[in-house]
Structure formats: C-alpha cells, structure tokens
Design a protein around this motif. Structure first.
Motif, PDB file in Angstrom:
ATOM      1  N   PHE A 115       0.806  -1.214   0.000  1.00  0.00           N
ATOM      2  CA  PHE A 115       0.000   0.000   0.000  1.00  0.00           C
ATOM      3  C   PHE A 115       0.842   1.269   0.000  1.00  0.00           C
ATOM      4  O   PHE A 115       0.531   2.225  -0.666  1.00  0.00           O
ATOM      5  CB  PHE A 115      -0.939   0.032   1.211  1.00  0.00           C
ATOM      6  CG  PHE A 115      -1.989  -1.031   1.191  1.00  0.00           C
ATOM      7  CD1 PHE A 115      -2.728  -1.276   0.053  1.00  0.00           C
ATOM      8  CD2 PHE A 115      -2.243  -1.783   2.315  1.00  0.00           C
ATOM      9  CE1 PHE A 115      -3.713  -2.251   0.027  1.00  0.00           C
ATOM     10  CE2 PHE A 115      -3.223  -2.753   2.309  1.00  0.00           C
ATOM     11  CZ  PHE A 115      -3.956  -2.994   1.166  1.00  0.00           C
ATOM     12  N   GLY A 116       1.919   1.277   0.771  1.00  0.00           N
ATOM     13  CA  GLY A 116       2.737   2.471   0.898  1.00  0.00           C
ATOM     14  C   GLY A 116       3.587   2.777  -0.303  1.00  0.00           C
ATOM     15  O   GLY A 116       3.992   3.913  -0.514  1.00  0.00           O
ATOM     16  N   GLU A 117       3.903   1.781  -1.097  1.00  0.00           N
ATOM     17  CA  GLU A 117       4.802   1.987  -2.240  1.00  0.00           C
ATOM     18  C   GLU A 117       4.108   2.542  -3.473  1.00  0.00           C
ATOM     19  O   GLU A 117       4.728   3.185  -4.299  1.00  0.00           O
ATOM     20  CB  GLU A 117       5.494   0.671  -2.622  1.00  0.00           C
ATOM     21  CG  GLU A 117       6.503   0.203  -1.609  1.00  0.00           C
ATOM     22  CD  GLU A 117       7.143  -1.113  -2.007  1.00  0.00           C
ATOM     23  OE1 GLU A 117       6.641  -1.775  -2.934  1.00  0.00           O
ATOM     24  OE2 GLU A 117       8.136  -1.484  -1.389  1.00  0.00           O
ATOM     25  N   ILE A 118       2.817   2.263  -3.633  1.00  0.00           N
ATOM     26  CA  ILE A 118       2.074   2.725  -4.812  1.00  0.00           C
ATOM     27  C   ILE A 118       1.702   4.193  -4.616  1.00  0.00           C
ATOM     28  O   ILE A 118       1.116   4.571  -3.615  1.00  0.00           O
ATOM     29  CB  ILE A 118       0.793   1.892  -5.028  1.00  0.00           C
ATOM     30  CG1 ILE A 118       1.114   0.421  -5.211  1.00  0.00           C
ATOM     31  CG2 ILE A 118      -0.012   2.440  -6.203  1.00  0.00           C
ATOM     32  CD1 ILE A 118       1.831   0.091  -6.487  1.00  0.00           C
ATOM     33  N   ASN A 119       2.055   5.027  -5.600  1.00  0.00           N
ATOM     34  CA  ASN A 119       1.786   6.466  -5.500  1.00  0.00           C
ATOM     35  C   ASN A 119       0.715   6.955  -6.458  1.00  0.00           C
ATOM     36  O   ASN A 119       0.066   7.958  -6.191  1.00  0.00           O
ATOM     37  CB  ASN A 119       3.069   7.253  -5.752  1.00  0.00           C
ATOM     38  CG  ASN A 119       4.097   6.986  -4.692  1.00  0.00           C
ATOM     39  OD1 ASN A 119       3.785   6.976  -3.513  1.00  0.00           O
ATOM     40  ND2 ASN A 119       5.316   6.732  -5.102  1.00  0.00           N
ATOM     41  N   GLY A 120       0.535   6.306  -7.569  1.00  0.00           N
ATOM     42  CA  GLY A 120      -0.444   6.748  -8.545  1.00  0.00           C
ATOM     43  C   GLY A 120      -1.044   5.575  -9.287  1.00  0.00           C
ATOM     44  O   GLY A 120      -0.362   4.580  -9.530  1.00  0.00           O
ATOM     45  N   ALA A 131      -2.485   1.063 -14.846  1.00  0.00           N
ATOM     46  CA  ALA A 131      -1.097   1.508 -14.694  1.00  0.00           C
ATOM     47  C   ALA A 131      -0.925   2.019 -13.273  1.00  0.00           C
ATOM     48  O   ALA A 131      -1.817   2.642 -12.712  1.00  0.00           O
ATOM     49  CB  ALA A 131      -0.788   2.623 -15.697  1.00  0.00           C
ATOM     50  N   CYS A 132       0.228   1.728 -12.688  1.00  0.00           N
ATOM     51  CA  CYS A 132       0.524   2.278 -11.364  1.00  0.00           C
ATOM     52  C   CYS A 132       1.998   2.640 -11.296  1.00  0.00           C
ATOM     53  O   CYS A 132       2.837   2.036 -11.954  1.00  0.00           O
ATOM     54  CB  CYS A 132       0.128   1.316 -10.249  1.00  0.00           C
ATOM     55  SG  CYS A 132       1.059  -0.202 -10.175  1.00  0.00           S
ATOM     56  N   GLY A 133       2.285   3.674 -10.517  1.00  0.00           N
ATOM     57  CA  GLY A 133       3.655   4.114 -10.301  1.00  0.00           C
ATOM     58  C   GLY A 133       4.005   3.937  -8.838  1.00  0.00           C
ATOM     59  O   GLY A 133       3.163   4.127  -7.968  1.00  0.00           O
ATOM     60  N   ASN A 134       5.263   3.571  -8.576  1.00  0.00           N
ATOM     61  CA  ASN A 134       5.647   3.307  -7.190  1.00  0.00           C
ATOM     62  C   ASN A 134       6.812   4.166  -6.728  1.00  0.00           C
ATOM     63  O   ASN A 134       7.339   4.991  -7.480  1.00  0.00           O
ATOM     64  CB  ASN A 134       5.930   1.812  -6.981  1.00  0.00           C
ATOM     65  CG  ASN A 134       7.156   1.319  -7.711  1.00  0.00           C
ATOM     66  OD1 ASN A 134       8.056   2.081  -8.052  1.00  0.00           O
ATOM     67  ND2 ASN A 134       7.213   0.031  -7.957  1.00  0.00           N
ATOM     68  N   ASP A 135       7.207   3.978  -5.476  1.00  0.00           N
ATOM     69  CA  ASP A 135       8.278   4.756  -4.857  1.00  0.00           C
ATOM     70  C   ASP A 135       9.616   4.623  -5.568  1.00  0.00           C
ATOM     71  O   ASP A 135      10.476   5.479  -5.448  1.00  0.00           O
ATOM     72  CB  ASP A 135       8.484   4.320  -3.397  1.00  0.00           C
ATOM     73  CG  ASP A 135       7.407   4.839  -2.471  1.00  0.00           C
ATOM     74  OD1 ASP A 135       6.670   5.755  -2.882  1.00  0.00           O
ATOM     75  OD2 ASP A 135       7.313   4.336  -1.341  1.00  0.00           O
TER      76      ASP A 135
END
Length: 144
Positions: A115-120, A131-135
């Motif tokens: 949960f904490g690593e996904i930003n968008g 699509a997802c962007g992470n830390d």
C-alpha cells in the motif's frame, strides 16, 4: 485563474501574444477559467493528506484514499462520510480511477508492491489495463 494548454504550431499559425521564453512556435488555448468556480462544501477526511479521489459517474459520491491508506466514501449532497460506502457503491460506475484501493485495482498489490509503495493509479477507458507508479520510479501495467 486561467489554465492554458500550449501546443506546437504545426499548421504554420503563430500565437501573436508574447511567448515567455517558449519561442514563437507554440500556440496557446484557454482550456477553462476558474473565475466561475466557488467552494460549496467541505469535509474533513483524515488527519493525513488526501492523495487521490474519484467521482462517481452520477456525481453523487466521492471516494478518497488518505496518506494513511484509509479508503473513504463521501456523499456529495452533504459531504458526510458514508461508513458503508464500499457496500453502498457496489456496482456504481466511476468517472475516474485514481484511488489505489478498491475492487477494480486490488491486483496491483501482488508481488513486491504494498500500500505504501504505490503512489499513482490510472485505469484505461475500457477498463482493460491498469497503470501504477511506485516509490522506486517504476510504472507497472496490469491487464484486467
């Protein structure tokens, strides 16, 4: 406030106003003016910042994710939190999908993502790709 969209002038027509350092090869177009917007309602979501929100297609609900990973639903009419929002909005179509929590995006947390690593998060218009962007600066694509 005005929001401008700058795009390269491929048709040979140049914008007559000063370009502010962009040169004369860009045209501009006013997308919309915010002068007509005014605040009508507010709601306190959490003690941590809101990181994403989505509108329902019927504009009756807003769903939000806070930085503390709380997934909350609000009715737009009175901006009150609906504690049963997940159940009450089951089957409801959403205009956007930017919240990283929810049934339609639960598969993005498989593997190394948490949960904490996904930003968008964004879902394609036909809801086939996510699509997802992470830390770590990685963009991942998932097929639905």
């Amino acid at each position: 406030f005005f929001f401008f969209f700058f795009f390269q002038a491929e048709d040979g027509i140049r914008d007559r106003s000063p370009s502010r350092g962009l040169g004369d090869v860009y045209k501009r177009q006013v997308l919309y003016s915010t002068d007509t917007y005014h605040q009508t309602r507010t709601a306190k979501v959490d003690s941590t910042p809101v990181i994403s929100l989505d509108w329902s297609n019927d504009s009756k609900y807003i769903r939000v994710v806070s930085q503390s990973n709380k997934y909350l639903f609000f009715t737009v009419d009175n901006m009150e939190q609906d504690p049963n929002g997940a159940a009450n909005t089951k089957g409801l179509d959403w205009a956007t999908q930017s919240c990283k929590l929810g049934w339609s995006v639960q598969g993005i947390f498989e593997g190394n993502n948490d949960f904490g690593e996904i930003n968008g998060v964004a879902i394609s218009s036909k809801e086939k790709l996510i699509a997802c962007g992470n830390d770590n600066g990685v963009i991942s694509i998932f097929r639905n």
